[in-house]
Design an enzyme around this catalytic site. Structure first.
Site, PDB file in Angstrom:
ATOM      1  N   ASN A 278      23.563  34.652  -7.578  1.00 27.21           N
ATOM      2  CA  ASN A 278      21.927  34.450  -7.202  1.00 27.21           C
ATOM      3  C   ASN A 278      21.376  35.900  -7.484  1.00 27.21           C
ATOM      4  OD1 ASN A 278      22.581  32.079  -5.520  1.00 27.21           O
ATOM      5  ND2 ASN A 278      24.224  33.447  -4.407  1.00 27.21           N
ATOM      6  N   ARG A 306      30.105  35.725  -0.781  1.00 31.45           N
ATOM      7  CA  ARG A 306      29.391  34.140  -0.140  1.00 31.45           C
ATOM      8  C   ARG A 306      28.558  33.616  -1.191  1.00 31.45           C
ATOM      9  NH1 ARG A 306      25.566  35.889   5.009  1.00 31.45           N
ATOM     10  NH2 ARG A 306      26.672  37.652   6.006  1.00 31.45           N
ATOM     11  N   CYS A 307      28.759  32.554  -1.137  1.00 28.44           N
ATOM     12  CA  CYS A 307      27.829  31.802  -2.146  1.00 28.44           C
ATOM     13  C   CYS A 307      26.712  32.337  -2.300  1.00 28.44           C
ATOM     14  CB  CYS A 307      28.291  30.310  -2.221  1.00 28.44           C
ATOM     15  SG  CYS A 307      27.224  29.671  -0.622  1.00 28.44           S
ATOM     16  N   THR A 308      26.311  32.835  -1.131  1.00 28.27           N
ATOM     17  CA  THR A 308      24.926  33.498  -1.094  1.00 28.27           C
ATOM     18  C   THR A 308      24.603  35.106  -1.890  1.00 28.27           C
ATOM     19  OG1 THR A 308      24.397  33.803   1.204  1.00 28.27           O
ATOM     20  CG2 THR A 308      24.006  31.672   0.339  1.00 28.27           C
ATOM     21  N   LEU A 445      21.175  28.876  -6.324  1.00 23.99           N
ATOM     22  CA  LEU A 445      21.228  28.720  -5.159  1.00 23.99           C
ATOM     23  C   LEU A 445      20.195  29.385  -4.404  1.00 23.99           C
ATOM     24  CD1 LEU A 445      23.428  27.006  -2.903  1.00 23.99           C
ATOM     25  CD2 LEU A 445      24.415  29.352  -3.343  1.00 23.99           C
TER      26      LEU A 445
END
Ligand code: UN1
Length: 542
Positions: A278, A306-308, A445
């Protein structure tokens, strides 16, 4: 099933050195507590204190997964025909029970995956918000009435459940993410087999018991624990055997692609929430202190797991030095430790030893890419630790915060997700270059841009290819009623949360009801309405 905390858990005799309870955990199949057929077990350990074992759980294999799938299949007709408002009521009960037990769940989450208590509370709150949102969806779940082109005929649309859903999630949001999936799934009338993450089996066990205590009928959600490729792979393989109608997966892009292939060749729908790299852009007009706060939290909150989380920090060259000196001052004073035992911790250990190992190899990738390391020394030890580390580093798997600068688009570390406390810093010449860099990774994302120029903010919003964007905000922190998900390598376009997720767990059924008592043919028996004879000569007016 009886009251989850009244009965307590089956505490095993060989207590932990720190005195905390070690429990016997079970699969829950058709409402029954079961062990793996072949008797295999695995343990769950506290990553902040590896000697602290939370419990022993069934190491499920194919047969156990198939039993759970049969239970889900058998429960499906009864659950699908339960009125949606009743399903909603049970989901509402789940939310209220989660509120009642919140403190206990939060402590188990922190003990099992090492997130700070504050962040665990956030994850549990996200599960509660999801339940409360979907409680009232039970009183909607709207279809439509549609006008027919023929007289005495009515058209309707209905949302129908898909059937048996296989649920697989990562351990970093062990309460929020499975609830993002299972709550809308059961709201729509589906039943589930949930393969718990191997690093959060106790929390998953607790949550499943609470769901049953809320009034969930047996067999609607079936929990199987497992490790490595075992149970999870069996659940995915069952798609090929015709036993699964939907897979919902949160995890790596590589595994997501494998699941997508299997689902694709069987025409089974799948929701894939995958990795991210990100970007966060900082422009000269931004409030720099605010941008530093946002970038620091996005990069190092949750230990970057976190994937974010922030991947590429893209800074305009005009403010590069000023931004970096403020940013590095924060990074260097980062407080790391076990938030169960110490206050004011920014982040705790890695989620488990496995995540620590993978992170160390990602750091190797940054080194071999040729990036300049500004800060970070890999694993924290008692001999080599950041000034604000608290506690005994040898007890758990703690990592330094890492910053790599001089990163360019041609480096591997620009493109690859690093799941852990590491930020890669890229310098941009101007806004167009920054936007280009923000779009240059294979993922899409989350994303963010700090600017006080409204046109730049607009151009970022319209020019970025990502599922989520923060303007003057960090890359993390999605709310439970907005669509969550990505594009490009971050997913297959499905969304979680809010009303949008309903599409992922239901199909549209169009029904026509012919009341005329005769066969009327669509398109052919439709009265034609003719255009009137022209009485003006438009040609002459030109
Ligand atoms: C994830 O890391 O898989 O927006 C989910 C966020 C959280 C959810 C992250 N609400 O960062």
């Amino acid at each position: 099933m009886t009251h989850v905390l009244e009965t307590g858990f089956e505490v095993m005799e060989n207590a932990n050195p720190n005195g905390s309870p070690k429990v016997r955990g079970y699969n829950i199949v058709n409402g029954q507590l079961t062990l793996a057929k072949d008797g295999g077990t695995f343990e769950s350990h506290n990553p902040a204190w590896l000697d602290d074992c939370l419990g022993e759980f069934p190491l499920s294999e194919k047969e156990d997964v198939h039993d759970a799938l049969s239970a889900a299949k058998a429960a499906f007709p009864g659950w699908a025909s339960t009125p949606a408002p009743t399903r909603g009521q049970i989901i509402g009960n789940m939310g209220r029970l989660l509120m009642e037990y919140k403190d206990d769940i939060v402590r188990v989450e922190t003990r099992e995956i090492g997130k700070t208590l504050m962040e665990s509370a956030g994850s549990v709150q996200e599960a509660i918000d999801t339940c409360l949102f979907f409680q009232s969806e039970g009183r909607r779940l709207y279809g439509q009435t549609v006008n027919s082109e023929l007289p005495d005929k009515e058209l309707f649309t209905y949302r129908r459940p898909l059937g048996v859903c296989g649920i697989i999630n990562a351990c970093n949001f062990p309460a929020a993410v499975p609830f993002w999936k299972m709550i809308p799934a059961i709201m729509c009338g589906n039943t589930c087999v949930w393969k718990s993450p191997q690093d959060a089996p106790l929390l998953s066990f607790m949550l499943t018991r609470i769901m049953h205590e809320a009034g969930l009928p047996d067999g609607v959600i079936n929990l199987v624990h497992g490790k490595g490729r075992g149970a999870g792979q069996s659940l995915v393989d069952a798609v090929d055997e015709g036993m699964v109608n939907k897979i919902s997966f949160t995890g790596s892009t590589a595994v997501g692609k494998m699941i997508g292939e299997i689902c694709g060749r069987n025409l089974v729908s799948c929701s894939l929430e995958l990795g991210g790299k990100n970007p966060l852009v900082v422009m000269p007009s931004a409030n720099l202190d605010n941008a530093v706060e946002g970038a620091y939290w996005a990069g190092f909150g949750t230990a970057g797991q976190r994937c974010t989380s922030l991947g590429n920090l893209i800074i305009h060259e005009e403010i590069y030095d000023e931004f970096m000196s403020k940013f590095m001052a924060k990074v260097e004073s980062t407080s790391v430790g076990d938030s169960m035992r110490h206050d004011d911790i920014l982040y705790g250990p890695m989620l488990s030893e496995k995540y620590a190992k993978d992170f160390l190899s990602d750091l190797g990738m940054c080194e071999s890419s040729g990036a300049t390391k500004l800060w970070g020394e890999g694993i924290i030890t008692n001999e080599n630790k950041p000034i604000n580390f608290v506690g005994d580093a040898s007890e758990g798997v703690y990592m330094w915060p890492h910053v790599y600068a001089d990163v360019t688009e041609d480096m591997e570390c620009f493109h690859e997700e690093i799941f852990g406390p590491a930020v890669t810093v890229v310098k941009a010449k101007d806004f167009d270059h920054a936007l280009h860099l923000a779009n240059a990774s294979p993922y899409g994302l989350s994303s963010a841009c700090y600017t006080n120029d409204r046109l730049e903010a607009y151009r970022f919003k319209t020019g970025i290819k990502a599922g989520m964007t923060g303007i003057n905000n960090s890359t993390t922190g999605a709310e439970a009623h907005l669509p969550f998900g990505g594009v490009k390598g971050s997913g297959n376009g499905t969304r979680e949360s809010g009303i949008w997720v309903i599409e992922a767990y239901s199909y549209w059924h169009a029904v026509n009801d012919e009341l005329s008592g005769k066969l009327q043919l669509a398109q052919m028996d439709v009265d034609e309405v003719h255009i009137e004879e022209a009485d003006a000569d438009y040609a002459g007016l030109a």
